[in-house]
Design an enzyme around this catalytic site. Structure first.
Site, PDB file in Angstrom:
ATOM      1  N   LYS A 115      29.912  43.972  31.002  1.00  0.00           N
ATOM      2  CA  LYS A 115      30.675  44.212  32.229  1.00  0.00           C
ATOM      3  C   LYS A 115      31.339  45.591  32.183  1.00  0.00           C
ATOM      4  O   LYS A 115      31.364  46.324  33.158  1.00  0.00           O
ATOM      5  CB  LYS A 115      31.709  43.089  32.357  1.00  0.00           C
ATOM      6  CG  LYS A 115      32.924  43.377  33.188  1.00  0.00           C
ATOM      7  CD  LYS A 115      32.672  43.026  34.619  1.00  0.00           C
ATOM      8  CE  LYS A 115      33.850  43.251  35.513  1.00  0.00           C
ATOM      9  NZ  LYS A 115      35.085  43.651  34.920  1.00  0.00           N
ATOM     10  N   GLY A 157      31.896  42.894  26.318  1.00  0.00           N
ATOM     11  CA  GLY A 157      31.117  42.553  27.501  1.00  0.00           C
ATOM     12  C   GLY A 157      30.381  43.760  28.062  1.00  0.00           C
ATOM     13  O   GLY A 157      30.929  44.864  28.132  1.00  0.00           O
ATOM     14  N   HIS A 190      35.317  36.115  29.127  1.00  0.00           N
ATOM     15  CA  HIS A 190      35.872  36.191  27.768  1.00  0.00           C
ATOM     16  C   HIS A 190      35.352  35.042  26.909  1.00  0.00           C
ATOM     17  O   HIS A 190      34.997  35.227  25.750  1.00  0.00           O
ATOM     18  CB  HIS A 190      37.406  36.102  27.808  1.00  0.00           C
ATOM     19  CG  HIS A 190      38.084  37.198  28.564  1.00  0.00           C
ATOM     20  ND1 HIS A 190      38.727  36.973  29.763  1.00  0.00           N
ATOM     21  CD2 HIS A 190      38.240  38.512  28.302  1.00  0.00           C
ATOM     22  CE1 HIS A 190      39.249  38.100  30.201  1.00  0.00           C
ATOM     23  NE2 HIS A 190      38.969  39.059  29.340  1.00  0.00           N
ATOM     24  N   SER A 199      36.499  38.922  36.384  1.00  0.00           N
ATOM     25  CA  SER A 199      37.410  39.949  35.889  1.00  0.00           C
ATOM     26  C   SER A 199      38.828  39.414  36.005  1.00  0.00           C
ATOM     27  O   SER A 199      39.145  38.695  36.969  1.00  0.00           O
ATOM     28  CB  SER A 199      37.284  41.214  36.748  1.00  0.00           C
ATOM     29  OG  SER A 199      38.403  42.063  36.549  1.00  0.00           O
ATOM     30  N   GLY A 211      43.728  39.392  27.437  1.00  0.00           N
ATOM     31  CA  GLY A 211      44.252  38.108  27.918  1.00  0.00           C
ATOM     32  C   GLY A 211      43.872  37.837  29.361  1.00  0.00           C
ATOM     33  O   GLY A 211      42.946  38.436  29.899  1.00  0.00           O
TER      34      GLY A 211
HETATM   35  P1  AMP Z   1      39.480  42.611  28.988  1.00  0.00           P
HETATM   36  O1  AMP Z   1      40.392  41.464  28.670  1.00  0.00           O
HETATM   37  O2  AMP Z   1      39.285  42.853  30.437  1.00  0.00           O
HETATM   38  O3  AMP Z   1      39.819  43.853  28.207  1.00  0.00           O
HETATM   39  O4  AMP Z   1      38.049  42.159  28.473  1.00  0.00           O
HETATM   40  C1  AMP Z   1      37.844  41.772  27.143  1.00  0.00           C
HETATM   41  C2  AMP Z   1      36.372  41.699  26.883  1.00  0.00           C
HETATM   42  O5  AMP Z   1      35.771  40.754  27.765  1.00  0.00           O
HETATM   43  C3  AMP Z   1      35.661  43.046  27.111  1.00  0.00           C
HETATM   44  O6  AMP Z   1      34.695  43.242  26.096  1.00  0.00           O
HETATM   45  C4  AMP Z   1      35.038  42.846  28.455  1.00  0.00           C
HETATM   46  O7  AMP Z   1      33.872  43.626  28.655  1.00  0.00           O
HETATM   47  C5  AMP Z   1      34.674  41.368  28.393  1.00  0.00           C
HETATM   48  N1  AMP Z   1      34.477  40.838  29.741  1.00  0.00           N
HETATM   49  C6  AMP Z   1      35.329  40.938  30.798  1.00  0.00           C
HETATM   50  N2  AMP Z   1      34.793  40.373  31.901  1.00  0.00           N
HETATM   51  C7  AMP Z   1      33.573  39.909  31.551  1.00  0.00           C
HETATM   52  C8  AMP Z   1      32.524  39.230  32.231  1.00  0.00           C
HETATM   53  N3  AMP Z   1      32.616  38.921  33.523  1.00  0.00           N
HETATM   54  N4  AMP Z   1      31.413  38.897  31.534  1.00  0.00           N
HETATM   55  C9  AMP Z   1      31.301  39.218  30.225  1.00  0.00           C
HETATM   56  N5  AMP Z   1      32.261  39.853  29.506  1.00  0.00           N
HETATM   57  C10 AMP Z   1      33.376  40.202  30.154  1.00  0.00           C
END
Ligand code: AMP
Length: 280
Positions: free
Chosen positions: A149, A147, A37, A185, A31
């Site tokens: 990332k 991602g 995302h 992020s 989230g």
């Molecule tokens: P998170 O909510 O931080 O667990 O991220 C969920 C998904 O979004 C994960 O697969 C992350 O790698 C991806 N993600 C987060 N930040 C980025 C970004 N800046 N660019 C691409 N994907 C991202």
């Protein structure tokens, strides 16, 4: 968009979907959604008939003292964004729904799971692998989007999917950045104005290394020194790691090849940020 909070209901909806033709895409998140995302959702939408997302701040992947309690939670706004992007199904369980009393089984990916962020955050990737395996069982997608990332996470999950014969494709998606280069992020929300400026040095160090690679420098030790010189001069930034590794095994390499992972993690104030690139 249908919002589902119970495992049993999500499983039953996804089971019915399986009887229909068509590609099912899945985007797991914690989230506090941003354009990174959304890029995953959009990629899934172009490749899949039905897209499911999840929002779950997974307690198992946070160590005591980390930011589980403070992690930004913007559920209403997230729902609006997902709905606008054409997500059909949102799975948003409570922690006790995912980990009811008595649940003890976890998934550990030894080796890969202990490198980079796994070394700095012991147990983190066991939490990640466990929740993602559970989500895969519940949603049973054809394709799951993650991602680049979180490069170490991607390597851990690819290994898990291969080892445990999950019948799905893991799709890695490019890093989305702010106009000044900072990787998007959810944790960027923690940064005050000064820290937001200081955080740019992660990207700057990576860009400098990428330029040196493009200029013909291939020796990891030299490239690491170039990056360290920039990071060490920065104020307010404490480096956790700067590493040049094989993108699949996350083991250090002596020479950079195409596809080698150059990754950095650093604290800016109290906020831990990560960034990386794959060598051209
Ligand atoms: P998170 O909510 O931080 O667990 O991220 C969920 C998904 O979004 C994960 O697969 C992350 O790698 C991806 N993600 C987060 N930040 C980025 C970004 N800046 N660019 C691409 N994907 C991202």
């Amino acid at each position: 968009m249908q919002i589902v909070k119970s495992v049993a209901e999500m499983q039953s909806i996804c089971r019915k979907l399986r009887t229909q033709d068509g590609m099912r895409g899945f985007v797991p998140t914690m989230g506090a959604l941003h354009k990174g995302h959304i890029s995953l959702i959009q990629r899934a939408r172009t490749e899949c008939q039905t897209v499911a997302a999840s929002i779950f701040v997974n307690p198992l992947q946070f160590a005591p003292g980390e930011d589980f309690a403070q992690y930004p939670r913007t559920f209403e706004e997230d729902c609006r964004l997902l709905e606008a992007e054409g997500v059909a199904l949102l799975f948003a369980p409570e922690a006790r729904e995912m980990y009811p009393d008595g649940a003890v089984t976890t998934i550990t990916v030894p080796g890969i799971g202990d490198r980079l962020d796994g070394a700095s955050r012991p147990g983190h990737f066991t939490g990640v692998a466990t929740v993602v395996a559970k989500l895969f069982h519940i949603v049973a997608p054809h394709r799951a989007y993650f991602g680049q990332k979180d490069a170490a996470q991607l390597a851990v999950l690819r290994q898990m999917v291969q080892d445990l014969n999950f019948d799905l494709e893991v799709v890695g998606c490019a890093i989305v950045r702010d106009t000044d280069g900072l990787a998007l992020s959810s944790r960027n929300k923690y940064l005050n104005g000064l820290e937001r400026e200081q955080a740019l040095v992660l990207h700057q160090a990576l860009v400098r290394i990428a330029k040196s690679i493009a200029g013909g420098e291939r020796e990891s030790s030299t490239l690491l020194q170039i990056g360290r010189n920039i990071l060490d001069k920065a104020t307010g930034v404490q480096v956790d790691y700067l590493a040049i590794v094989n993108a699949e095994s996350l083991l250090p390499v002596v020479y950079v090849e195409k596809g080698t992972l150059v990754a950095v993690a650093a604290y800016v104030g109290r906020t831990r940020l990560i960034d990386n690139f794959l060598a051209a």
